[in-house]
Motif scaffolding. Sequence first.
Motif, PDB file in Angstrom:
ATOM      1  N   LEU A 121       3.431  -1.172  -6.355  1.00 29.76           N
ATOM      2  CA  LEU A 121       2.952   0.143  -5.633  1.00 29.76           C
ATOM      3  C   LEU A 121       1.572   0.397  -5.860  1.00 29.76           C
ATOM      4  CD1 LEU A 121       5.951   2.591  -6.570  1.00 29.76           C
ATOM      5  CD2 LEU A 121       5.977   0.961  -4.557  1.00 29.76           C
ATOM      6  N   ALA A 122       0.924   0.006  -4.743  1.00 28.78           N
ATOM      7  CA  ALA A 122      -0.565  -0.005  -4.685  1.00 28.78           C
ATOM      8  C   ALA A 122      -1.097   1.288  -4.892  1.00 28.78           C
ATOM      9  CB  ALA A 122      -1.299  -0.805  -3.819  1.00 28.78           C
ATOM     10  N   HIS A 123      -2.035   1.683  -5.700  1.00 29.24           N
ATOM     11  CA  HIS A 123      -2.699   3.105  -5.616  1.00 29.24           C
ATOM     12  C   HIS A 123      -1.967   4.124  -6.195  1.00 29.24           C
ATOM     13  CE1 HIS A 123      -5.342   0.578  -2.719  1.00 29.24           C
ATOM     14  NE2 HIS A 123      -4.154   0.971  -1.714  1.00 29.24           N
ATOM     15  N   PRO A 124      -2.920   5.132  -6.825  1.00 29.64           N
ATOM     16  CA  PRO A 124      -2.311   6.430  -6.888  1.00 29.64           C
ATOM     17  C   PRO A 124      -1.726   6.997  -5.745  1.00 29.64           C
ATOM     18  CG  PRO A 124      -4.228   6.220  -8.262  1.00 29.64           C
ATOM     19  CD  PRO A 124      -4.150   5.165  -7.483  1.00 29.64           C
ATOM     20  N   HIS A 179       0.759  -1.218   0.094  1.00 30.21           N
ATOM     21  CA  HIS A 179       0.086   0.069   0.111  1.00 30.21           C
ATOM     22  C   HIS A 179       0.786   1.351   0.063  1.00 30.21           C
ATOM     23  CE1 HIS A 179      -3.344   2.622   1.393  1.00 30.21           C
ATOM     24  NE2 HIS A 179      -2.326   3.350   1.972  1.00 30.21           N
ATOM     25  N   THR A 180       0.675   2.421  -0.857  1.00 31.02           N
ATOM     26  CA  THR A 180       1.208   3.559  -0.972  1.00 31.02           C
ATOM     27  C   THR A 180       0.148   4.572  -0.832  1.00 31.02           C
ATOM     28  OG1 THR A 180       1.366   3.747  -3.220  1.00 31.02           O
ATOM     29  CG2 THR A 180       3.132   2.470  -2.080  1.00 31.02           C
ATOM     30  N   GLY A 181       0.668   5.887  -0.327  1.00 32.30           N
ATOM     31  CA  GLY A 181      -0.191   6.882  -0.307  1.00 32.30           C
ATOM     32  C   GLY A 181      -1.315   7.037   1.082  1.00 32.30           C
ATOM     33  N   GLN A 182      -2.060   8.061   0.927  1.00 29.81           N
ATOM     34  CA  GLN A 182      -2.910   7.995   1.871  1.00 29.81           C
ATOM     35  C   GLN A 182      -4.065   7.023   1.915  1.00 29.81           C
ATOM     36  OE1 GLN A 182      -5.603  11.600   1.551  1.00 29.81           O
ATOM     37  NE2 GLN A 182      -6.256  11.256   3.583  1.00 29.81           N
ATOM     38  N   THR A 183      -4.636   6.672   2.983  1.00 25.34           N
ATOM     39  CA  THR A 183      -5.285   5.326   3.220  1.00 25.34           C
ATOM     40  C   THR A 183      -6.959   5.972   3.705  1.00 25.34           C
ATOM     41  OG1 THR A 183      -5.679   3.177   4.193  1.00 25.34           O
ATOM     42  CG2 THR A 183      -4.457   4.677   5.421  1.00 25.34           C
ATOM     43  N   TYR A 189       6.211  -1.975 -10.158  1.00 25.24           N
ATOM     44  CA  TYR A 189       4.818  -1.834 -11.014  1.00 25.24           C
ATOM     45  C   TYR A 189       4.079  -0.881 -10.262  1.00 25.24           C
ATOM     46  CZ  TYR A 189       6.749  -5.776 -13.580  1.00 25.24           C
ATOM     47  OH  TYR A 189       7.445  -6.676 -14.431  1.00 25.24           O
ATOM     48  N   ILE A 190       3.230  -0.526 -10.719  1.00 23.75           N
ATOM     49  CA  ILE A 190       1.903   0.281 -10.250  1.00 23.75           C
ATOM     50  C   ILE A 190       0.619  -0.074 -10.421  1.00 23.75           C
ATOM     51  CG2 ILE A 190       1.082   2.675 -10.108  1.00 23.75           C
ATOM     52  CD1 ILE A 190       3.488   3.913 -10.504  1.00 23.75           C
ATOM     53  N   ASP A 191      -0.206  -0.409  -9.288  1.00 25.71           N
ATOM     54  CA  ASP A 191      -1.289  -0.743  -9.571  1.00 25.71           C
ATOM     55  C   ASP A 191      -2.556   0.384  -9.463  1.00 25.71           C
ATOM     56  OD1 ASP A 191      -3.186  -0.637  -7.236  1.00 25.71           O
ATOM     57  OD2 ASP A 191      -2.509  -2.486  -6.485  1.00 25.71           O
ATOM     58  N   LEU A 192      -3.626   0.578 -10.050  1.00 26.53           N
ATOM     59  CA  LEU A 192      -4.468   1.730 -10.004  1.00 26.53           C
ATOM     60  C   LEU A 192      -5.589   1.510  -9.268  1.00 26.53           C
ATOM     61  CD1 LEU A 192      -3.956   2.313 -14.100  1.00 26.53           C
ATOM     62  CD2 LEU A 192      -2.905   3.184 -12.134  1.00 26.53           C
ATOM     63  N   SER A 193      -5.573   0.785  -8.204  1.00 24.28           N
ATOM     64  CA  SER A 193      -6.596   0.683  -7.277  1.00 24.28           C
ATOM     65  C   SER A 193      -6.979   1.564  -6.193  1.00 24.28           C
ATOM     66  CB  SER A 193      -6.404  -0.836  -6.565  1.00 24.28           C
ATOM     67  OG  SER A 193      -5.391  -0.517  -5.550  1.00 24.28           O
ATOM     68  N   GLY A 194      -8.232   1.821  -5.873  1.00 20.03           N
ATOM     69  CA  GLY A 194      -8.679   2.550  -4.774  1.00 20.03           C
ATOM     70  C   GLY A 194      -8.926   3.727  -5.221  1.00 20.03           C
ATOM     71  N   TRP A 195      -9.057   4.367  -6.293  1.00 18.43           N
ATOM     72  CA  TRP A 195      -9.283   5.610  -6.941  1.00 18.43           C
ATOM     73  C   TRP A 195     -10.230   5.246  -8.157  1.00 18.43           C
ATOM     74  CZ3 TRP A 195      -6.333  10.528  -6.975  1.00 18.43           C
ATOM     75  CH2 TRP A 195      -5.672  10.753  -5.733  1.00 18.43           C
ATOM     76  N   SER A 196     -10.995   6.032  -8.656  1.00 16.78           N
ATOM     77  CA  SER A 196     -12.075   6.186  -9.567  1.00 16.78           C
ATOM     78  C   SER A 196     -11.034   6.716 -10.797  1.00 16.78           C
ATOM     79  CB  SER A 196     -13.080   6.736  -9.737  1.00 16.78           C
ATOM     80  OG  SER A 196     -13.554   7.018 -11.086  1.00 16.78           O
ATOM     81  N   PRO A 197     -10.692   6.100 -11.908  1.00 19.87           N
ATOM     82  CA  PRO A 197      -9.506   6.820 -12.879  1.00 19.87           C
ATOM     83  C   PRO A 197     -10.042   8.248 -13.374  1.00 19.87           C
ATOM     84  CG  PRO A 197     -10.519   4.292 -13.612  1.00 19.87           C
ATOM     85  CD  PRO A 197     -11.316   4.846 -12.401  1.00 19.87           C
ATOM     86  N   LYS A 198     -11.343   8.793 -13.183  1.00 17.53           N
ATOM     87  CA  LYS A 198     -11.508  10.034 -13.377  1.00 17.53           C
ATOM     88  C   LYS A 198     -10.852  10.971 -12.670  1.00 17.53           C
ATOM     89  CE  LYS A 198     -16.107  10.110 -10.993  1.00 17.53           C
ATOM     90  NZ  LYS A 198     -17.631  10.495 -11.000  1.00 17.53           N
ATOM     91  N   TYR A 199     -10.401  10.347 -11.300  1.00 14.16           N
ATOM     92  CA  TYR A 199      -9.640  11.362 -10.479  1.00 14.16           C
ATOM     93  C   TYR A 199      -8.222  10.801 -10.514  1.00 14.16           C
ATOM     94  CZ  TYR A 199     -14.250  11.965  -8.494  1.00 14.16           C
ATOM     95  OH  TYR A 199     -15.367  12.086  -7.905  1.00 14.16           O
ATOM     96  N   PHE A 200      -7.766  10.491 -11.553  1.00  6.67           N
ATOM     97  CA  PHE A 200      -6.223  10.140 -11.539  1.00  6.67           C
ATOM     98  C   PHE A 200      -5.494  11.235 -12.001  1.00  6.67           C
ATOM     99  CE2 PHE A 200      -6.549   5.407 -13.454  1.00  6.67           C
ATOM    100  CZ  PHE A 200      -7.029   5.092 -11.997  1.00  6.67           C
ATOM    101  N   PRO A 201      -4.361  11.461 -11.280  1.00  5.70           N
ATOM    102  CA  PRO A 201      -3.564  12.836 -11.753  1.00  5.70           C
ATOM    103  C   PRO A 201      -3.059  12.635 -12.961  1.00  5.70           C
ATOM    104  CG  PRO A 201      -2.795  11.819  -9.472  1.00  5.70           C
ATOM    105  CD  PRO A 201      -3.743  10.837 -10.112  1.00  5.70           C
ATOM    106  N   PRO A 202      -2.967  13.744 -13.740  1.00  5.15           N
ATOM    107  CA  PRO A 202      -2.575  13.777 -15.017  1.00  5.15           C
ATOM    108  C   PRO A 202      -1.170  13.260 -15.655  1.00  5.15           C
ATOM    109  CG  PRO A 202      -2.600  16.073 -14.303  1.00  5.15           C
ATOM    110  CD  PRO A 202      -3.252  15.163 -13.246  1.00  5.15           C
ATOM    111  N   GLN A 203      -0.337  13.296 -14.516  1.00  5.52           N
ATOM    112  CA  GLN A 203       1.110  12.759 -14.862  1.00  5.52           C
ATOM    113  C   GLN A 203       1.204  11.253 -14.714  1.00  5.52           C
ATOM    114  OE1 GLN A 203       0.015  14.389 -12.052  1.00  5.52           O
ATOM    115  NE2 GLN A 203       1.589  14.081 -10.131  1.00  5.52           N
TER     116      GLN A 203
END
Length: 291
Positions: A196-199, A156-160, A218-232
């Motif tokens: 690395l889990a999550h944005p 897990h990475t980032g805020q929880t 690697y990076i997984d994209l879980s925990g966020w709706s893709p519409k909120y993904f940071p542009p980078q």
Amino acid sequence: MDVAGLVAIDVHTHAEISKDGHRSLSPELFGASEDYFKAHGHRQPTIDETAAYYRERNMAAVVFTVDAEHATGHPRISNEEVAEGCAQHADVLIPFASVDPWKGRAGAREARRLVEEHGVRGFKFHPGIQAIAPNDPVAYPLYEVIEELGVPALFHTGQTGIGAGVPGGGGIRLRYSNPLLVDDVAVDFPELRIILAHPSFPWQDEALAVATHKPYVYIDLSGWSPKYFPPQLVRYANSLLKDKVLFGSDYPVITPDRWLSDFDKLDIKPEVRPKILKDNAARLLGLKENA
């Protein structure tokens, strides 16, 4: 597993409840997670129900729980139960385990047994809940065995959402989930496959830096709706990291139906979409058709 016939592989789903009704988190932390994800009253599916859900959608899913008993005092769901449940649905479920890093060499022995005797295909770590920095030497005997066995470690990475809004965050220190702490692990265990889990808010750029610099991160994209993904994140997924980004939902708090609906609207190149949805995960997990 008929990998070729799958629509997608979800690398991030949770076993939240055991056969006897035991929850993976305390009521306080579970309630905070529901508030964070606006998922009040969401069902906690059994492993059998999770299998049926993904089979209906022609997807596969990685399933795990979190062992944080040292820090929380809350007993985990049995890794053996998760592995056995997934084995009964091997056409759609892939078992990961979770071993508290504070267990040191005892945890390393458990990890070896889980892979060799129970078919576990990877390990989940949540540094915030487990109250340990990923680069703490206490965890190194465990990583050494995981690297030797050739299975991935998902951090897990980032805020929880777990502990969010609870006084003191339920005791969870966010700094343990900075991806740069996992960079140390990637240096010290250069053959270890790491996800690395999550944005990784608020450390998105750090996660991208680690994943581009270290070949097996690697990076997984879980925990966020893709519409909120940071542009980078979208930009790197479309280019430098197109072979290292993985679909993950965080089911059941975020469903793959919701995630995929929003992903359809994301500006991802047509040739990259199948990599993110299935191909990268199949390669990382060593999945073979009809294996």
